[in-house]
Scaffold this active site. Structure first.
Site, PDB file in Angstrom:
ATOM      1  N   ASN A   1       0.931  -1.694   0.218  1.00  0.00           N
ATOM      2  CA  ASN A   1       0.074   0.262  -0.179  1.00  0.00           C
ATOM      3  C   ASN A   1       0.898   1.136   0.187  1.00  0.00           C
ATOM      4  OD1 ASN A   1      -2.046   2.075   0.738  1.00  0.00           O
ATOM      5  ND2 ASN A   1      -2.222   1.602   2.698  1.00  0.00           N
ATOM      6  N   TRP A   2       0.889   1.803  -1.329  1.00  0.00           N
ATOM      7  CA  TRP A   2       2.203   2.709  -1.408  1.00  0.00           C
ATOM      8  C   TRP A   2       1.298   3.893  -0.939  1.00  0.00           C
ATOM      9  CZ3 TRP A   2       4.592   2.123  -7.154  1.00  0.00           C
ATOM     10  CH2 TRP A   2       4.771   0.758  -6.844  1.00  0.00           C
ATOM     11  N   LYS A   3       0.188   4.314  -0.645  1.00  0.00           N
ATOM     12  CA  LYS A   3      -0.457   5.186   0.121  1.00  0.00           C
ATOM     13  C   LYS A   3      -0.193   6.421  -1.599  1.00  0.00           C
ATOM     14  CE  LYS A   3       0.167   3.888   4.806  1.00  0.00           C
ATOM     15  NZ  LYS A   3      -0.109   3.754   6.365  1.00  0.00           N
TER      16      LYS A   3
ATOM     17  N   HIS B   1      -9.374   1.369   5.068  1.00  0.00           N
ATOM     18  CA  HIS B   1      -8.604   1.722   5.437  1.00  0.00           C
ATOM     19  C   HIS B   1      -8.401   2.652   6.572  1.00  0.00           C
ATOM     20  CE1 HIS B   1      -4.211   2.709   5.817  1.00  0.00           C
ATOM     21  NE2 HIS B   1      -4.005   1.243   5.275  1.00  0.00           N
TER      22      HIS B   1
ATOM     23  N   GLU C   1      -6.892   5.163   7.451  1.00  0.00           N
ATOM     24  CA  GLU C   1      -7.013   6.235   7.386  1.00  0.00           C
ATOM     25  C   GLU C   1      -8.052   7.164   5.543  1.00  0.00           C
ATOM     26  OE1 GLU C   1      -3.252   5.644   4.646  1.00  0.00           O
ATOM     27  OE2 GLU C   1      -1.512   5.146   7.175  1.00  0.00           O
TER      28      GLU C   1
ATOM     29  N   GLU D   1      -6.201  -5.135  10.564  1.00  0.00           N
ATOM     30  CA  GLU D   1      -4.761  -3.955  10.721  1.00  0.00           C
ATOM     31  C   GLU D   1      -5.178  -2.397  12.636  1.00  0.00           C
ATOM     32  OE1 GLU D   1      -2.421  -2.455   7.129  1.00  0.00           O
ATOM     33  OE2 GLU D   1      -4.416  -1.377   6.893  1.00  0.00           O
TER      34      GLU D   1
ATOM     35  N   GLY E   1       1.623   2.844  10.552  1.00  0.00           N
ATOM     36  CA  GLY E   1       2.657   3.629  10.533  1.00  0.00           C
ATOM     37  C   GLY E   1       3.593   4.191  11.805  1.00  0.00           C
TER      38      GLY E   1
ATOM     39  N   SER F   1       2.986  -1.447  10.398  1.00  0.00           N
ATOM     40  CA  SER F   1       4.668  -1.731  10.394  1.00  0.00           C
ATOM     41  C   SER F   1       5.005  -2.962  10.423  1.00  0.00           C
ATOM     42  CB  SER F   1       4.694  -1.053  12.148  1.00  0.00           C
ATOM     43  OG  SER F   1       4.215  -0.357  12.464  1.00  0.00           O
TER      44      SER F   1
ATOM     45  N   GLY G   1       2.531  -0.815   4.429  1.00  0.00           N
ATOM     46  CA  GLY G   1       2.990   0.342   4.408  1.00  0.00           C
ATOM     47  C   GLY G   1       4.121   1.235   3.944  1.00  0.00           C
ATOM     48  N   GLY G   2       4.638   1.484   4.798  1.00  0.00           N
ATOM     49  CA  GLY G   2       5.920   1.981   5.171  1.00  0.00           C
ATOM     50  C   GLY G   2       7.013   1.333   4.391  1.00  0.00           C
TER      51      GLY G   2
END
Ligand code: PGA
Length: 231
Positions: free
Chosen positions: A7-9, A90, A92, A158, A164, A194, A215-216
């Site tokens: 997930n590159w956001k 998600h 976010e 999640e 994150g 994470s 993600g990150g």
């Protein structure tokens, strides 16, 4: 075979996306990799993954097929440019854009009706976990988000406190929630929060964890390749 989802956001321009794919496309592995770039990079990534087994997903969509929804993208649009998957619900999106379980339910049904496989995110806050509410929260999210949806879906557990933050849920904590989810809904369940190159193995070696949503660590080809390579 596990699911390794990136997930590159809101990261990576089309050129950066293509450069990333060039670095990871020859990584030998037995997993199913799904890359979810920002909308503007999707068609570039599609071209870059052409001769690979990497698959493509989007990070969001509206439930309607067309109309006066400025700034939104429909499932038919995503399907038309080669997306197979779409992340929905998600945390976010829930936090910054006020998405509710009912709205997410509409989106999931629309995605399935239009030939996309939803990757649906669920998870509790730290306060809910500390107050022993994790099970109730997950049950409520499943009852509403997954009402009347079919089995062709991936669920991502999640925990919000792990996204994150560098604070990962332990594999044992994840196994407990995955068992709960699988008892309520029959679908593959991946963990997100994470995950990095060194922690991925601890999750992926558990039978009940069907993959990871990253993600990150999915932004860096080296750390993402480490995760892809896990047996
Ligand atoms: P993270 O993000 O790996 O950076 O915690 C995961 C996610 O939000 O899907």
């Amino acid at each position: 075979m596990k699911l390794i989802i990136a997930n590159w956001k809101m990261n990576k321009t089309p050129q950066e996306s293509v450069d990333f794919i060039d670095e990871i496309k020859d990584v030998k592995n037995s997993n199913k990799t799904i890359i979810c770039p920002p909308f503007v990079s999707i068609s570039y990534v599609l071209e870059a993954i052409k001769d690979t087994k990497i698959l493509l997903g989007a990070q969001n969509m509206h439930n309607e097929l067309k109309g006066a929804f400025t700034g939104e993208i429909s499932p038919t649009m995503l399907k038309s440019i080669g997306c197979k998957y779409v992340i929905l619900g998600h945390s976010e999106r829930r936090r910054h854009f006020n998405e509710t379980d009912d709205f997410i339910n509409l989106k999931i049904k629309s995605a399935q009706k239009n030939g996309l496989i939803p990757i649906v995110c669920l998870g509790e806050t730290l306060e809910e976990r500390n107050n022993n509410k994790t099970k109730d929260v997950i049950k409520k999210q499943i009852n509403t988000c997954l009402k009347d949806v079919d089995k062709n879906i991936i669920i991502a557990y999640e925990p919000i406190w792990a996204i994150g933050t560098g604070k990962q849920a332990s594999p044992e904590q994840v196994v407990e929630v995955h068992n709960l989810i699988k008892g309520l809904f029959d679908a593959p369940v991946v963990y997100g929060g994470s995950v990095n190159g060194s922690s991925a193995k601890g999750y992926l070696e558990k039978e009940v964890i069907d993959g990871v949503l990253v993600g990150g660590a999915s932004l860096d080809p080296k750390s993402f390749s480490e995760i892809m390579k896990q047996p």
